[in-house]
Enzyme design. Structure first.
Site, PDB file in Angstrom:
ATOM      1  N   SER A  23       0.626  -1.136  -0.055  1.00 36.86           N
ATOM      2  CA  SER A  23      -0.001   0.015  -0.085  1.00 36.86           C
ATOM      3  C   SER A  23       1.000   1.191  -0.110  1.00 36.86           C
ATOM      4  O   SER A  23       1.111   1.861   0.934  1.00 36.86           O
ATOM      5  CB  SER A  23      -1.028  -0.222   1.298  1.00 36.86           C
ATOM      6  OG  SER A  23      -1.427   1.102   1.350  1.00 36.86           O
ATOM      7  N   HIS A  29      -4.163  -5.251   2.174  1.00 37.72           N
ATOM      8  CA  HIS A  29      -3.294  -6.494   2.925  1.00 37.72           C
ATOM      9  C   HIS A  29      -4.202  -7.406   3.171  1.00 37.72           C
ATOM     10  O   HIS A  29      -4.047  -8.371   3.940  1.00 37.72           O
ATOM     11  CB  HIS A  29      -2.990  -5.767   4.249  1.00 37.72           C
ATOM     12  CG  HIS A  29      -1.836  -4.826   4.443  1.00 37.72           C
ATOM     13  ND1 HIS A  29      -1.574  -3.794   5.211  1.00 37.72           N
ATOM     14  CD2 HIS A  29      -1.201  -4.428   2.911  1.00 37.72           C
ATOM     15  CE1 HIS A  29      -0.753  -2.699   4.669  1.00 37.72           C
ATOM     16  NE2 HIS A  29      -0.451  -3.103   3.378  1.00 37.72           N
ATOM     17  N   GLU A  51      -6.122  -1.045   8.650  1.00 38.93           N
ATOM     18  CA  GLU A  51      -5.660  -1.497   9.757  1.00 38.93           C
ATOM     19  C   GLU A  51      -6.536  -0.785  10.944  1.00 38.93           C
ATOM     20  O   GLU A  51      -6.926   0.150  11.092  1.00 38.93           O
ATOM     21  CB  GLU A  51      -4.250  -0.839   9.955  1.00 38.93           C
ATOM     22  CG  GLU A  51      -3.170  -1.148   9.010  1.00 38.93           C
ATOM     23  CD  GLU A  51      -1.839  -0.786   9.202  1.00 38.93           C
ATOM     24  OE1 GLU A  51      -1.599  -0.474  10.260  1.00 38.93           O
ATOM     25  OE2 GLU A  51      -1.356  -0.633   8.196  1.00 38.93           O
ATOM     26  N   GLU A  54      -0.482  -8.611   7.494  1.00 37.91           N
ATOM     27  CA  GLU A  54       0.231  -8.214   8.897  1.00 37.91           C
ATOM     28  C   GLU A  54       0.238  -8.898  10.144  1.00 37.91           C
ATOM     29  O   GLU A  54       0.268  -8.400  11.392  1.00 37.91           O
ATOM     30  CB  GLU A  54       0.243  -6.595   9.147  1.00 37.91           C
ATOM     31  CG  GLU A  54       0.873  -5.661   7.903  1.00 37.91           C
ATOM     32  CD  GLU A  54       0.766  -4.152   8.208  1.00 37.91           C
ATOM     33  OE1 GLU A  54       0.242  -3.639   9.035  1.00 37.91           O
ATOM     34  OE2 GLU A  54       1.451  -3.662   7.520  1.00 37.91           O
ATOM     35  N   ASP A  90      -5.322   2.773  10.578  1.00 35.04           N
ATOM     36  CA  ASP A  90      -4.625   3.285   9.384  1.00 35.04           C
ATOM     37  C   ASP A  90      -5.526   3.089   8.047  1.00 35.04           C
ATOM     38  O   ASP A  90      -5.852   1.995   7.842  1.00 35.04           O
ATOM     39  CB  ASP A  90      -3.260   2.524   8.785  1.00 35.04           C
ATOM     40  CG  ASP A  90      -2.717   3.038   7.689  1.00 35.04           C
ATOM     41  OD1 ASP A  90      -3.138   4.091   6.990  1.00 35.04           O
ATOM     42  OD2 ASP A  90      -1.514   2.559   7.215  1.00 35.04           O
ATOM     43  N   GLU A 119      -4.401   7.367  10.895  1.00 33.74           N
ATOM     44  CA  GLU A 119      -3.425   7.666  10.127  1.00 33.74           C
ATOM     45  C   GLU A 119      -3.899   7.757   8.427  1.00 33.74           C
ATOM     46  O   GLU A 119      -4.893   6.822   8.110  1.00 33.74           O
ATOM     47  CB  GLU A 119      -2.409   6.246   9.938  1.00 33.74           C
ATOM     48  CG  GLU A 119      -1.419   6.300   8.730  1.00 33.74           C
ATOM     49  CD  GLU A 119      -0.342   4.984   8.738  1.00 33.74           C
ATOM     50  OE1 GLU A 119      -0.240   4.480  10.174  1.00 33.74           O
ATOM     51  OE2 GLU A 119       0.202   4.756   7.942  1.00 33.74           O
ATOM     52  N   ASP A 179       1.327   9.346   6.406  1.00 36.03           N
ATOM     53  CA  ASP A 179       2.072   8.056   5.885  1.00 36.03           C
ATOM     54  C   ASP A 179       2.209   8.159   4.414  1.00 36.03           C
ATOM     55  O   ASP A 179       3.365   8.753   3.711  1.00 36.03           O
ATOM     56  CB  ASP A 179       1.682   6.689   6.314  1.00 36.03           C
ATOM     57  CG  ASP A 179       2.376   5.532   5.752  1.00 36.03           C
ATOM     58  OD1 ASP A 179       3.625   5.961   5.155  1.00 36.03           O
ATOM     59  OD2 ASP A 179       1.968   4.406   5.470  1.00 36.03           O
ATOM     60  N   LYS A 236       9.395   5.301   7.558  1.00 34.73           N
ATOM     61  CA  LYS A 236       9.628   3.909   7.095  1.00 34.73           C
ATOM     62  C   LYS A 236      11.010   4.236   6.203  1.00 34.73           C
ATOM     63  O   LYS A 236      11.319   4.731   5.201  1.00 34.73           O
ATOM     64  CB  LYS A 236       8.915   3.637   6.181  1.00 34.73           C
ATOM     65  CG  LYS A 236       7.339   3.110   6.713  1.00 34.73           C
ATOM     66  CD  LYS A 236       6.252   3.025   5.647  1.00 34.73           C
ATOM     67  CE  LYS A 236       4.814   2.400   6.267  1.00 34.73           C
ATOM     68  NZ  LYS A 236       3.992   2.491   5.235  1.00 34.73           N
ATOM     69  N   HIS A 239       7.018  -0.855  10.233  1.00 35.81           N
ATOM     70  CA  HIS A 239       7.332  -2.141   9.587  1.00 35.81           C
ATOM     71  C   HIS A 239       6.839  -1.614   8.168  1.00 35.81           C
ATOM     72  O   HIS A 239       5.965  -0.691   7.806  1.00 35.81           O
ATOM     73  CB  HIS A 239       6.892  -3.105  10.254  1.00 35.81           C
ATOM     74  CG  HIS A 239       5.245  -3.239  10.135  1.00 35.81           C
ATOM     75  ND1 HIS A 239       4.838  -4.315  10.289  1.00 35.81           N
ATOM     76  CD2 HIS A 239       4.432  -2.100  10.207  1.00 35.81           C
ATOM     77  CE1 HIS A 239       3.289  -4.121  10.408  1.00 35.81           C
ATOM     78  NE2 HIS A 239       3.308  -2.999  10.212  1.00 35.81           N
ATOM     79  N   LYS A 298       5.477   0.915  15.085  1.00 33.84           N
ATOM     80  CA  LYS A 298       3.986   0.040  14.385  1.00 33.84           C
ATOM     81  C   LYS A 298       4.824  -1.020  13.772  1.00 33.84           C
ATOM     82  O   LYS A 298       5.349  -1.256  12.770  1.00 33.84           O
ATOM     83  CB  LYS A 298       3.452   1.015  13.622  1.00 33.84           C
ATOM     84  CG  LYS A 298       2.338   0.639  12.510  1.00 33.84           C
ATOM     85  CD  LYS A 298       2.019   1.548  11.650  1.00 33.84           C
ATOM     86  CE  LYS A 298       1.367   0.920  10.486  1.00 33.84           C
ATOM     87  NZ  LYS A 298       0.525   1.973   9.714  1.00 33.84           N
TER      88      LYS A 298
HETATM   89  P1  PGA Z   1       2.504  -1.071   3.358  1.00 36.66           P
HETATM   90  O1  PGA Z   1       1.485  -0.657   4.189  1.00 36.66           O
HETATM   91  O2  PGA Z   1       3.843  -1.504   4.105  1.00 36.66           O
HETATM   92  O3  PGA Z   1       1.796  -2.210   2.188  1.00 36.66           O
HETATM   93  O4  PGA Z   1       2.841   0.366   2.509  1.00 36.66           O
HETATM   94  C1  PGA Z   1       1.775  -0.141   5.551  1.00 36.66           C
HETATM   95  C2  PGA Z   1       1.258   1.261   5.861  1.00 36.66           C
HETATM   96  O5  PGA Z   1       0.529   1.597   4.883  1.00 36.66           O
HETATM   97  O6  PGA Z   1       1.235   1.877   6.822  1.00 36.66           O
HETATM   98 ZN    ZN Z   2       0.094   3.727   6.306  1.00 40.26          ZN
END
Ligand code: PGA
Ligand code: ZN
Length: 403
Positions: free
Chosen positions: A42, A153, A162, A202, A237, A278, A304, A329, A357, A380
């Site tokens: 994502s 996901h 999430e 996840e 999220d 988020e 994010d 990230k 992560h 996270k």
């Molecule tokens: P991703 O999702 O690692 O698939 O980008 C995580 C997030 O959106 O926080």
């Molecule tokens: Zn995110």
């Protein structure tokens, strides 16, 4: 003292989705460091691109590392992280790292930092703190634990990506035990109610829903069943860019404009202790983030996809009052120095950092060392029962235990 880079190797391993992932190993000044690179699904449109072969393999990325990056870095001082990263950026030469791939660059960049710490004989967190001065947010991070998966996901789940519990205890060992307890209660509750579930990327559960509130309702009841109402709040999220198109958000089968979506969120906040949200809106709609944050000062709006670990985007979002916290990230931007610059930009704006992560993870726990070194607001890392997620929380516990 310096730690001359002597060797750089690249290997192909598997991530948690059984897709190829990169491992980079660097030897410098008698020390050694490695990094196993995670991968997102994502992804924000402005994040560093991965370099992959047409079949998803990493032959091209490994060749970039051994044939182009390694010769350029041999003999260079691994302790000079910024110079190393500037060399990587110059070698790639594109804004989104599409030539060599953010995966190749972050693999080398983080492995160099670990090799430097190893050569110096100091803990990684000590070395990291010397690379950048970043004001702490907390003694130990809140754990952002995604227990119900959806969006990109999960097949057949909510459009919301999430549904998290966010632990409140200052001791990561206590916080993790709480997360495990709520996760067990959630699995029991779903079984008792005859609600079949599968597992998402996840490590959280996935089940069909008809509206945006069902998964929060189930999660909140799991918190109650575990007797953890005082130990956690809820987080989410939304990853709203993933259900946005042609000016419309399509959330769990219903269509909303920005104002109507805000109202949906408002109702969730009224009903549940939902404190962290988020990416509530499309990644290009900074004004929508800012308006929502201003109307809900008690809710921490997090960027994010909006900010993609990029200093300039974080400064803009912070200046406009669009967010109170930001997801960090390292592979989203491509080098450790840019990651640290993003974190510094956040703290200048009074925005908190949450180390995160990716949905395709490895057993590497570097983000826990980052969270510990800089005292971030959050870590996270997904559901406790998934081993590639638990290893991050366990590393955090170990670091605070030695403290
Ligand atoms: P991703 O999702 O690692 O698939 O980008 C995580 C997030 O959106 O926080
Ligand atoms: Zn995110």
């Amino acid at each position: 003292m310096s730690a001359c880079i002597e060797n750089i190797e690249a290997f192909q391993i598997e991530d948690s989705r059984k897709r190829p992932a990169l491992r980079v190993v660097v030897r410098a000044g008698g020390g050694e460091g490695s990094f196993d690179v995670p991968s997102g699904a994502s992804t924000g449109s402005r994040e560093a691109r991965e370099l992959r072969d047409p079949d998803g393999g990493l032959t091209k990325a490994m060749r970039c590392i051994t044939e182009e990056i390694a010769p350029a870095l041999f003999g260079r001082d691994a302790e000079k992280q910024r110079l190393i990263d500037e060399t990587l950026l110059a070698l790639d030469g594109t804004p989104l790292k599409e030539r060599m791939g953010g995966n190749s660059l972050i693999g080398v960049s983080v492995a160099v930092a670990r090799a430097a710490a190893s050569a110096r004989g100091v803990p990684l967190s000590t070395h990291l703190r010397e690379l950048a001065d970043i004001p702490r947010s907390r003694h130990a991070p809140h754990l952002f634990v995604n227990l119900i998966n959806g969006g990109k996901h999960a097949e057949g789940g909510s459009s919301i990506q999430e549904h998290q519990i966010v632990t409140l205890d200052e001791d990561p060992r206590v916080a993790f035990a709480t997360a495990e307890r709520v996760e067990r209660a959630l699995h029991e509750l779903l079984t008792e109610e005859g609600r079949p579930f599968t597992m998402g990327d996840e490590g959280g559960v996935v089940f069909p829903v008809t509206d945006a509130s069902t998964a929060f309702e189930v999660l909140f009841r799991a918190v109650q069943k575990a007797g953890a109402e005082k130990e956690v709040v809820l987080g989410s999220d939304m990853a709203a860019s993933s259900f946005f198109g042609n000016g419309t958000y399509t959330l769990c089968g219903s269509s909303y404009d920005t104002a109507q979506l805000s109202e949906q969120y408002h109702q969730l906040i009224q009903r549940y202790p939902l404190t962290f949200i988020e990416d509530p809106f499309d990644e290009n709609d900074v004004p929508a983030f800012a308006a929502f944050q201003a109307a809900h000062p008690g809710v921490v709006v997090i960027g994010d996809d909006l900010t993609t670990t990029t200093a300039s985007a974080i400064t803009e979002a912070g200046t406009k009052g669009a967010i109170q916290a930001v997801i960090i990230k390292p592979n989203q931007v491509g080098t450790l120095s840019e990651t640290l610059a993003a974190m510094q930009a956040a703290r200048v704006e009074g925005v908190h950092c949450i180390m995160s992560h990716r949905s395709g993870e490895t057993m590497d726990a570097f983000i826990a060392d980052m969270a510990y070194a800089y005292g971030t607001l959050g870590l996270k890392a997904g559901a406790p029962s998934a081993r590639e997620r638990a290893v991050k929380y366990q590393r955090l516990i170990e670091l605070y235990g030695n403290h």
